[in-house]
Design an enzyme around this catalytic site. Structure first.
Site, PDB file in Angstrom:
ATOM      1  N   SER A 106       0.213  -2.790   7.363  1.00 26.33           N
ATOM      2  CA  SER A 106       1.292  -3.154   6.682  1.00 26.33           C
ATOM      3  C   SER A 106       2.565  -2.869   6.797  1.00 26.33           C
ATOM      4  O   SER A 106       3.853  -3.174   6.035  1.00 26.33           O
ATOM      5  CB  SER A 106       1.032  -1.962   4.949  1.00 26.33           C
ATOM      6  OG  SER A 106       0.055  -2.786   4.797  1.00 26.33           O
ATOM      7  N   TYR A 201      -1.120  -1.085  -4.794  1.00 26.79           N
ATOM      8  CA  TYR A 201      -0.607  -1.883  -4.053  1.00 26.79           C
ATOM      9  C   TYR A 201      -2.575  -2.940  -2.964  1.00 26.79           C
ATOM     10  O   TYR A 201      -3.382  -2.291  -3.274  1.00 26.79           O
ATOM     11  CB  TYR A 201      -0.411  -0.539  -2.850  1.00 26.79           C
ATOM     12  CG  TYR A 201      -0.865  -1.569  -1.635  1.00 26.79           C
ATOM     13  CD1 TYR A 201       0.650  -1.945  -1.234  1.00 26.79           C
ATOM     14  CD2 TYR A 201      -1.446  -1.067  -0.373  1.00 26.79           C
ATOM     15  CE1 TYR A 201       1.027  -2.381  -0.322  1.00 26.79           C
ATOM     16  CE2 TYR A 201      -0.845  -1.547   0.626  1.00 26.79           C
ATOM     17  CZ  TYR A 201       0.610  -1.597   1.215  1.00 26.79           C
ATOM     18  OH  TYR A 201       0.519  -2.052   2.305  1.00 26.79           O
ATOM     19  N   ASN A 203      -2.667  -6.331  -1.046  1.00 23.50           N
ATOM     20  CA  ASN A 203      -2.710  -6.937   0.081  1.00 23.50           C
ATOM     21  C   ASN A 203      -2.902  -8.914  -0.844  1.00 23.50           C
ATOM     22  O   ASN A 203      -2.283  -9.775   0.227  1.00 23.50           O
ATOM     23  CB  ASN A 203      -3.488  -7.293   0.881  1.00 23.50           C
ATOM     24  CG  ASN A 203      -3.656  -6.235   2.060  1.00 23.50           C
ATOM     25  OD1 ASN A 203      -3.060  -5.948   1.876  1.00 23.50           O
ATOM     26  ND2 ASN A 203      -4.545  -6.368   2.746  1.00 23.50           N
ATOM     27  N   GLY A 346       1.916   1.448   8.196  1.00 24.51           N
ATOM     28  CA  GLY A 346       1.275   0.519   8.077  1.00 24.51           C
ATOM     29  C   GLY A 346      -0.622   1.376   8.779  1.00 24.51           C
ATOM     30  O   GLY A 346      -0.237   1.982   8.874  1.00 24.51           O
TER      31      GLY A 346
END
Length: 394
Positions: A106, A201, A203, A346
């Site tokens: 990330s 959160y 994607n 990440g």
């Protein structure tokens, strides 16, 4: 941080099996012997007194859970110290390559957000414009309407879009971005866009941003990230892999998947990363990440108005530490010694990265990034955060 894997699924998103080669108990035991002899401080990190970063890495590695660890610390003058611990390949006992490439998960979001904000500065995107201004009719579903979701809400994870990661296949294979988005849109929105007190959160937000960037620029996000960031500030070991490319180009430690504590470690170095695309597909090194966040926070990639917008945060929860705030693709995290640091972190199949930059009088003065060669549990992640704190508080 994890690419918004659901809490019931490990951060890689793979409950899944697919192409796996289980490391034998003999190899793991041998690796333990090698690791025990591989924990001495690197030549670049040696000093009369014990180095807290090296000590922290040494404590992280274990042949049963975290085979290898590596870190890079950069000061205000650009001087960098690199560190390694453990082994880079548990089958052969090879050393962890100094400042080797890893999948940065990330952290890719910070690169993507930088590109979007550059386009804002060029007046090609407006932060409070609706998604339909750029992708008309694309976001439609149960409680989902691109006429009501703004670019800012995508960047800050306040759109309420469902996560496509929860609906990936059991096997590992290349995905197309539109295929991933279609999986998300089959499901109900998690909350109304911008709803007070709501943050998640996810994607899917950055998947949509990637599609917008490609439509506006008529170039791939890999090309845009390369020309706008990588080439501009000289990140010589950073790239966005081509579709279908599951390799890591340069020297790197092997990355491992572990389905549960005590389970066999599985070599996941070359599992296809396309499921993460604009949210987490990039490859880099700890030193290049230090250079990126230093350049970003130092105003070399964004003009002041856009950087100010990037640093306006809302309270963030899972998967970030207590007290963290999420801006526009950038995370503000409290320091144990007072103040804050800026970065992202990440998680990607086989690798975990943590780190960021501390500012003094508005200027970057120290940067650190730490990586390990698994996606560890909470205890190891907390220990990685402690290493970051020790390095930045010195």
């Amino acid at each position: 941080m994890p690419e918004q894997m659901s809490k019931k699924v490990r951060a890689s998103g793979w409950r899944r099996h697919g192409r796996r080669t289980v490391v034998s108990a003999v190899a793991v035991a041998a690796a333990g012997a090698v690791a025990a002899g591989a924990l001495a401080p690197s030549a670049t990190a040696s000093s009369a007194a014990p180095d807290p970063v090296q000590q922290g890495l040494n404590a992280l590695v274990s042949p049963d859970s975290v085979p290898g660890a590596l870190a890079s610390v950069t000061d205000r003058d650009g001087r960098t110290r690199t560190y390694t611990a453990g082994v880079g390949d548990i089958a052969t006992g090879a050393e962890v390559p100094r400042d080797g490439q890893v999948r940065i998960g990330s952290n890719t979001k910070a690169f993507m957000a930088t590109v979007v904000l550059q386009l804002v500065g060029e007046q090609r995107i407006r932060l409070d414009a609706k998604v339909d201004a750029y992708l008309p009719g694309v976001l439609r579903g149960d409680g989902i309407d691109g006429r009501k979701i703004t670019i800012r809400q995508l960047l800050q994870h306040r759109s309420g879009l469902p996560s496509y990661v929860d609906y990936l296949d059991e096997d590992i294979h290349p995905y197309e971005p539109r295929e991933l988005l279609a999986r998300a849109l089959k499901h109900k929105a998690h909350f109304k866009p911008g709803e007070k007190g709501k943050w998640e959160y996810n994607n899917t937000n950055y998947l949509v941003l990637g599609l917008i960037v490609e439509k506006l620029t008529h170039r791939s996000i890999a090309q845009e990230i390369d020309r706008r960031i990588i080439q501009r500030i000289g990140l010589r070991h950073t790239y966005f892999p081509a579709h279908g490319d599951a390799t890591i180009k340069e020297r790197h430690p092997r990355g491992y998947y572990q389905s549960a504590a005590g389970a066999p470690l599985v070599d996941a170095t070359e599992w296809d990363p396309s499921w993460a695309w604009a949210a987490g597909q990039m490859i880099s090194t700890n030193t290049d990440l230090n250079r990126f966040y230093t350049a970003l926070l130092g105003g070399r990639l964004l003009e002041e108005p856009e950087l100010d917008q990037m640093r306006k945060t809302v309270d963030a929860t899972y998967p970030f530490p207590k007290g963290a705030g999420y801006g526009l693709g950038l995370v503000k995290t409290p320091l144990a010694c007072g103040g804050v640091y800026w970065g992202h972190g990440g998680s990607m199949t086989g690798y975990e990265t943590r780190g960021g930059v501390v500012l003094k009088h508005g200027k970057p003065v120290r940067a650190v990034n730490v990586a390990v060669t698994t996606q560890p549990g909470k205890t190891v992640k907390d220990d990685m955060d402690k290493i970051v704190n020790k390095a930045l508080c010195r």
